[in-house]
Design an enzyme around this catalytic site. Structure first.
Site, PDB file in Angstrom:
ATOM      1  N   SER A  48      -0.178   6.296 -13.100  1.00  0.00           N
ATOM      2  CA  SER A  48      -0.310   4.841 -12.973  1.00  0.00           C
ATOM      3  C   SER A  48      -0.531   4.203 -14.335  1.00  0.00           C
ATOM      4  CB  SER A  48      -1.487   4.491 -12.066  1.00  0.00           C
ATOM      5  OG  SER A  48      -1.740   3.099 -12.113  1.00  0.00           O
TER       6      SER A  48
ATOM      7  N   HIS B  22       4.142   4.847 -11.805  1.00  0.00           N
ATOM      8  CA  HIS B  22       3.557   3.926 -10.833  1.00  0.00           C
ATOM      9  C   HIS B  22       3.139   2.637 -11.539  1.00  0.00           C
ATOM     10  CE1 HIS B  22       1.685   3.186  -6.888  1.00  0.00           C
ATOM     11  NE2 HIS B  22       0.706   2.604  -7.558  1.00  0.00           N
TER      12      HIS B  22
ATOM     13  N   ASP C 214       1.426  -0.973 -11.088  1.00  0.00           N
ATOM     14  CA  ASP C 214       0.570  -1.805 -10.240  1.00  0.00           C
ATOM     15  C   ASP C 214       0.747  -3.280 -10.583  1.00  0.00           C
ATOM     16  OD1 ASP C 214      -0.973   0.091  -8.605  1.00  0.00           O
ATOM     17  OD2 ASP C 214      -1.687   0.831 -10.538  1.00  0.00           O
TER      18      ASP C 214
ATOM     19  N   MET D   4      -0.446  -6.988  -9.678  1.00  0.00           N
ATOM     20  CA  MET D   4      -1.553  -7.709  -9.039  1.00  0.00           C
ATOM     21  C   MET D   4      -1.484  -9.196  -9.401  1.00  0.00           C
ATOM     22  SD  MET D   4      -4.668  -5.049  -9.751  1.00  0.00           S
ATOM     23  CE  MET D   4      -4.406  -3.271  -9.780  1.00  0.00           C
TER      24      MET D   4
ATOM     25  N   HIS E 111       4.048  -0.925  -7.004  1.00  0.00           N
ATOM     26  CA  HIS E 111       3.069  -1.161  -5.933  1.00  0.00           C
ATOM     27  C   HIS E 111       2.619  -2.612  -6.034  1.00  0.00           C
ATOM     28  CE1 HIS E 111      -1.244  -0.179  -4.298  1.00  0.00           C
ATOM     29  NE2 HIS E 111      -0.548  -0.948  -3.475  1.00  0.00           N
TER      30      HIS E 111
ATOM     31  N   MET F 274       0.500  -5.495  -5.115  1.00  0.00           N
ATOM     32  CA  MET F 274      -0.761  -5.971  -4.524  1.00  0.00           C
ATOM     33  C   MET F 274      -0.791  -7.483  -4.695  1.00  0.00           C
ATOM     34  SD  MET F 274      -3.185  -2.872  -5.886  1.00  0.00           S
ATOM     35  CE  MET F 274      -2.039  -2.391  -7.190  1.00  0.00           C
TER      36      MET F 274
ATOM     37  N   MET G 163      -4.218   3.786   0.726  1.00  0.00           N
ATOM     38  CA  MET G 163      -5.125   3.512  -0.392  1.00  0.00           C
ATOM     39  C   MET G 163      -6.433   4.266  -0.179  1.00  0.00           C
ATOM     40  SD  MET G 163      -3.616   1.596  -2.584  1.00  0.00           S
ATOM     41  CE  MET G 163      -5.060   1.238  -3.609  1.00  0.00           C
TER      42      MET G 163
ATOM     43  N   ASP H 203      -3.371   6.808  -3.342  1.00  0.00           N
ATOM     44  CA  ASP H 203      -3.597   6.088  -4.595  1.00  0.00           C
ATOM     45  C   ASP H 203      -5.046   5.638  -4.638  1.00  0.00           C
ATOM     46  OD1 ASP H 203      -3.595   4.450  -6.812  1.00  0.00           O
ATOM     47  OD2 ASP H 203      -2.198   2.976  -6.005  1.00  0.00           O
TER      48      ASP H 203
END
Length: 228
Positions: free
Chosen positions: A8, A31, A33, A35, A64, A66, A135, A173
């Protein structure tokens, strides 16, 4: 079952993302993330950075999201170069339609569940997905401690995947490290996101290799894999 390790970049040096991607070239995926400071209380990166990162590495990107309004934004990340896009079911108005749109654009469709979200109501959606993400921390920040109370949920999810005979990857994760990856693998996970355990190591590539070796050994002994 093939084990996959996804470092990540949330734990990487954001000022050196291209170099950080190269540092883990032995990984299966990178990965990413995303957000938005609304769905989770943190703000990271968006479409332009994913576009740049996709040009800077040959490692496929596992995005991913979020974020709120996943139905609107998830397809944009496929267009930006992501090979796999994960949306949170809690943020999707029409998860089946969204999964089909992601697939139609050429990426793998994945759905994520926060720790408090049960898997059972979404059993009928599983055939629409390429991966499911459980998660193992509350989404929003890296470096959190692994929530071992998620292990039964991972087991139940693997049982549902087996029940329907699906070739569905099961990703975990949050807090995945050398001290927790074997528990996750034994419970049924085969795709592992690791942030601090990789980028906090002196040699990130060696950390990826070590985690893969641990996970492969645990999967080889797991009852769910033997029954597959």
């Amino acid at each position: 079952m093939a084990v996959q390790i996804n470092p990540s970049i949330l734990s990487a040096d954001f000022a050196r993302l291209a170099d950080e991607a190269k540092a883990v070239e032995g990984a299966d995926w990178l990965h990413v993330d995303v957000m938005d400071n609304h769905f989770v209380p943190n703000l990271t990166l968006g479409v332009p950075v994913v576009e740049s990162l996709a040009r800077a590495t040959d490692t496929p990107l596992d995005c991913h999201l979020m974020i709120e309004d996943a139905d609107r934004w998830a397809p944009r990340y496929v267009e930006a170069g992501a090979s796999s896009v994960t949306f949170h079911v809690e943020a999707a108005a029409a998860p089946v339609r969204l999964a089909r749109e992601i697939r139609a654009k050429g990426a793998r469709a994945s759905m994520a569940l926060r720790p408090a979200t049960p898997i059972e109501p979404y059993e009928d959606l599983l055939p629409e997905l390429d991966m499911l993400l459980i998660m193992t921390v509350e989404p929003g920040f890296g470096g959190q401690a692994f929530l071992d109370i998620m292990l039964p949920k991972i087991r139940r999810t693997r049982e549902l995947i087996s029940k329907h005979g699906l070739e569905l990857w099961l990703q975990v994760d949050g807090g995945v490290s050398e001290s927790t990856i074997e528990q996750c693998a034994d419970a049924g996970a085969d795709v592992f996101v690791a942030g601090s355990a990789v980028y906090g190591a002196h040699d990130p590539a060696a950390a990826v290799h070590a985690l893969r070796r641990q996970a492969e050994e645990a999967v080889s002994k797991a009852s769910w894999a033997c029954d597959h």
